[in-house]
Design a protein around this motif. Structure first.
Motif, PDB file in Angstrom:
ATOM      1  N   THR A 241       0.867  -1.180   0.000  1.00 40.98           N
ATOM      2  CA  THR A 241       0.000   0.000   0.000  1.00 40.98           C
ATOM      3  C   THR A 241       0.900   1.225   0.000  1.00 40.98           C
ATOM      4  N   VAL A 242       0.984   1.887  -1.139  1.00 38.99           N
ATOM      5  CA  VAL A 242       1.878   3.036  -1.298  1.00 38.99           C
ATOM      6  C   VAL A 242       1.057   4.313  -1.228  1.00 38.99           C
ATOM      7  N   PHE A 243       1.355   5.128  -0.218  1.00 39.68           N
ATOM      8  CA  PHE A 243       0.679   6.416  -0.069  1.00 39.68           C
ATOM      9  C   PHE A 243       1.542   7.530  -0.646  1.00 39.68           C
ATOM     10  N   VAL A 244       0.883   8.632  -0.987  1.00 47.21           N
ATOM     11  CA  VAL A 244       1.569   9.785  -1.564  1.00 47.21           C
ATOM     12  C   VAL A 244       1.703  10.880  -0.512  1.00 47.21           C
ATOM     13  N   VAL A 245       2.915  11.431  -0.394  1.00 48.70           N
ATOM     14  CA  VAL A 245       3.146  12.585   0.480  1.00 48.70           C
ATOM     15  C   VAL A 245       3.560  13.769  -0.392  1.00 48.70           C
ATOM     16  N   ALA A 246       3.326  14.973   0.118  1.00 47.86           N
ATOM     17  CA  ALA A 246       3.583  16.185  -0.665  1.00 47.86           C
ATOM     18  C   ALA A 246       4.378  17.181   0.170  1.00 47.86           C
ATOM     19  N   PRO A 247       4.986  18.174  -0.488  1.00 43.64           N
ATOM     20  CA  PRO A 247       5.744  19.179   0.271  1.00 43.64           C
ATOM     21  C   PRO A 247       4.919  19.878   1.344  1.00 43.64           C
ATOM     22  N   SER A 248       3.603  19.908   1.163  1.00 48.32           N
ATOM     23  CA  SER A 248       2.737  20.557   2.159  1.00 48.32           C
ATOM     24  C   SER A 248       2.468  19.680   3.372  1.00 48.32           C
ATOM     25  N   SER A 249       2.846  18.396   3.309  1.00 49.42           N
ATOM     26  CA  SER A 249       2.579  17.473   4.418  1.00 49.42           C
ATOM     27  C   SER A 249       3.410  17.852   5.636  1.00 49.42           C
ATOM     28  N   LEU A 250       2.763  18.094   6.758  1.00 45.72           N
ATOM     29  CA  LEU A 250       3.470  18.402   7.999  1.00 45.72           C
ATOM     30  C   LEU A 250       4.133  17.140   8.534  1.00 45.72           C
ATOM     31  N   ASP A 251       5.155  17.311   9.364  1.00 44.20           N
ATOM     32  CA  ASP A 251       5.914  16.160   9.880  1.00 44.20           C
ATOM     33  C   ASP A 251       5.019  15.166  10.610  1.00 44.20           C
ATOM     34  N   GLU A 252       4.072  15.669  11.389  1.00 40.58           N
ATOM     35  CA  GLU A 252       3.152  14.781  12.116  1.00 40.58           C
ATOM     36  C   GLU A 252       2.321  13.950  11.145  1.00 40.58           C
ATOM     37  N   ARG A 253       1.901  14.575  10.060  1.00 44.32           N
ATOM     38  CA  ARG A 253       1.123  13.885   9.029  1.00 44.32           C
ATOM     39  C   ARG A 253       1.985  12.848   8.320  1.00 44.32           C
ATOM     40  N   LEU A 254       3.228  13.202   8.024  1.00 41.10           N
ATOM     41  CA  LEU A 254       4.147  12.262   7.383  1.00 41.10           C
ATOM     42  C   LEU A 254       4.299  11.006   8.233  1.00 41.10           C
ATOM     43  N   ALA A 255       4.437  11.183   9.539  1.00 36.03           N
ATOM     44  CA  ALA A 255       4.626  10.038  10.439  1.00 36.03           C
ATOM     45  C   ALA A 255       3.404   9.122  10.425  1.00 36.03           C
ATOM     46  N   LYS A 256       2.207   9.700  10.362  1.00 33.03           N
ATOM     47  CA  LYS A 256       0.980   8.889  10.326  1.00 33.03           C
ATOM     48  C   LYS A 256       0.880   8.112   9.020  1.00 33.03           C
ATOM     49  N   ILE A 257       1.266   8.746   7.919  1.00 29.46           N
ATOM     50  CA  ILE A 257       1.194   8.095   6.608  1.00 29.46           C
ATOM     51  C   ILE A 257       2.202   6.957   6.511  1.00 29.46           C
ATOM     52  N   THR A 258       3.436   7.234   6.885  1.00 30.66           N
ATOM     53  CA  THR A 258       4.487   6.215   6.727  1.00 30.66           C
ATOM     54  C   THR A 258       4.331   5.061   7.707  1.00 30.66           C
ATOM     55  N   ALA A 259       3.635   5.292   8.817  1.00 34.08           N
ATOM     56  CA  ALA A 259       3.450   4.226   9.807  1.00 34.08           C
ATOM     57  C   ALA A 259       2.593   3.088   9.273  1.00 34.08           C
ATOM     58  N   VAL A 260       1.707   3.384   8.320  1.00 34.53           N
ATOM     59  CA  VAL A 260       0.797   2.348   7.830  1.00 34.53           C
ATOM     60  C   VAL A 260       1.028   1.986   6.361  1.00 34.53           C
ATOM     61  N   GLY A 261       1.909   2.714   5.676  1.00 32.69           N
ATOM     62  CA  GLY A 261       2.220   2.382   4.292  1.00 32.69           C
ATOM     63  C   GLY A 261       3.176   1.211   4.202  1.00 32.69           C
ATOM     64  N   SER A 262       3.351   0.682   2.990  1.00 36.65           N
ATOM     65  CA  SER A 262       4.287  -0.424   2.775  1.00 36.65           C
ATOM     66  C   SER A 262       4.824  -0.350   1.346  1.00 36.65           C
ATOM     67  N   GLY A 263       5.901  -1.053   1.094  1.00 36.44           N
ATOM     68  CA  GLY A 263       6.526  -1.042  -0.230  1.00 36.44           C
ATOM     69  C   GLY A 263       7.489   0.108  -0.374  1.00 36.44           C
ATOM     70  N   PHE A 264       6.944   1.304  -0.563  1.00 29.78           N
ATOM     71  CA  PHE A 264       7.741   2.525  -0.559  1.00 29.78           C
ATOM     72  C   PHE A 264       6.804   3.704  -0.342  1.00 29.78           C
ATOM     73  N   VAL A 265       7.363   4.877  -0.200  1.00 26.19           N
ATOM     74  CA  VAL A 265       6.580   6.099  -0.079  1.00 26.19           C
ATOM     75  C   VAL A 265       6.744   6.887  -1.371  1.00 26.19           C
ATOM     76  N   TYR A 266       5.623   7.337  -1.944  1.00 29.80           N
ATOM     77  CA  TYR A 266       5.653   8.145  -3.155  1.00 29.80           C
ATOM     78  C   TYR A 266       5.690   9.607  -2.720  1.00 29.80           C
ATOM     79  N   ALA A 267       6.811  10.282  -2.970  1.00 29.64           N
ATOM     80  CA  ALA A 267       6.962  11.688  -2.603  1.00 29.64           C
ATOM     81  C   ALA A 267       6.726  12.554  -3.831  1.00 29.64           C
ATOM     82  N   ALA A 268       5.651  13.334  -3.833  1.00 36.59           N
ATOM     83  CA  ALA A 268       5.379  14.257  -4.928  1.00 36.59           C
ATOM     84  C   ALA A 268       6.344  15.429  -4.806  1.00 36.59           C
TER      85      ALA A 268
END
Length: 270
Positions: free
Chosen positions: A153-180
């Motif tokens: 499950t690959v989620f997308v993060v963006a430059p606007s993503s706050l650090d707290e939000r990044l931590a929540k996204i990466t905690a449940v993603g798998s495979g890799f993280v898609y950074a826009a």
């Protein structure tokens, strides 16, 4: 870890062991035809792509720019269905033995049925899904079925993503993280921008997952620039443009193969 998520993770680990970034190509299913789309993916692999994302054409693509929207429109007018997307994944994976993911918006999965979609994707040999518009807080049902079938499950993060939000996204993603790499829609750009490197740095502070950068990369120089700080370089619009601009399908496949080779040199020279 089970299913083809292992192949995806092993591929990214092997690339890292070589001291380089992965080259990840994006091409939509059903474009210019279902068979032509499969051939285009094979051409990208032949040229040097390590991983391919198969786009599931959708009528309201909020993240996609005009090039990919045009290709999606051609595919949809050609009658492409989810079964054709699954066939594309199967044939591309079986022909190459390499990781193939689907990139899709949530609505088609929701209408098709999460259990049905994940089961069919796993059976086709797919490695997982990139889900750009599925909020993490609403992803439990998807993740339950994805894990059951060994899918990333690959989620997308963006430059606007706050650090707290990044931590929540990466905690449940798998495979890799898609950074826009930037805010906006997909498309080739003259410069990738400096926000991408900062986003990769902030994302890595929250996870051991590989962080792969997409949006804007179209040539070897840009690929090398991104490969210097990211675990993977994702290229979509430039590949689709090869097919759109070609005088015929054979010329398009040659252009895709040559672009992949050029980008592969870029990530290796970073």
């Amino acid at each position: 870890m089970s299913g083809n998520i292992r192949l995806l993770s092993d591929t990214l680990a092997a690339v890292r062991a070589e001291g380089r970034s992965a080259l990840i190509a994006y091409l939509p299913a059903g474009f210019p035809t279902v068979d032509g789309g499969i051939d285009a993916i094979k051409a990208a692999f032949d040229g040097g792509a390590d991983i391919v994302e198969v786009g599931l054409p959708y009528s309201d693509p909020v993240l996609d720019g005009p090039v990919i929207q045009t290709a999606d429109d051609i595919a949809l007018k050609g009658g492409v269905k989810i079964k054709d997307v699954m066939r594309t994944v199967r044939e591309a994976h079986e022909a190459t033995g390499k990781p193939v993911l689907i990139m899709t918006y949530w609505n088609p999965i929701d209408r098709y049925g999460v259990e049905r979609f994940t089961a069919e994707l796993a059976e086709a040999g797919g490695a997982g899904c990139i889900l750009p518009d599925l909020p993490v807080q609403e992803s439990a049902l998807w993740r339950e079925h994805a894990e059951k079938h060994g899918l990333a499950t690959v989620f997308v993060v963006a430059p606007s993503s706050l650090d707290e939000r990044l931590a929540k996204i990466t905690a449940v993603g798998s495979g890799f993280v898609y950074a826009a790499s930037l805010m906006g829609v997909t498309g080739t750009r003259a410069s990738v921008g400096s926000a991408a490197a900062d986003l990769v740095r902030r994302t890595r502070a929250t996870t051991d997952l590989p962080v792969c950068v997409g949006l804007g990369v179209s040539n070897a120089e840009q690929a090398a620039e991104v490969a210097a700080f990211a675990d993977g370089v994702i290229v979509g619009s430039a590949f689709v443009k090869c097919m759109l601009d070609a005088e015929d399908e054979t010329a398009g496949l040659t252009a895709v193969r040559e672009l992949a080779a050029d980008l592969a040199r870029g990530v290796r020279n970073a």
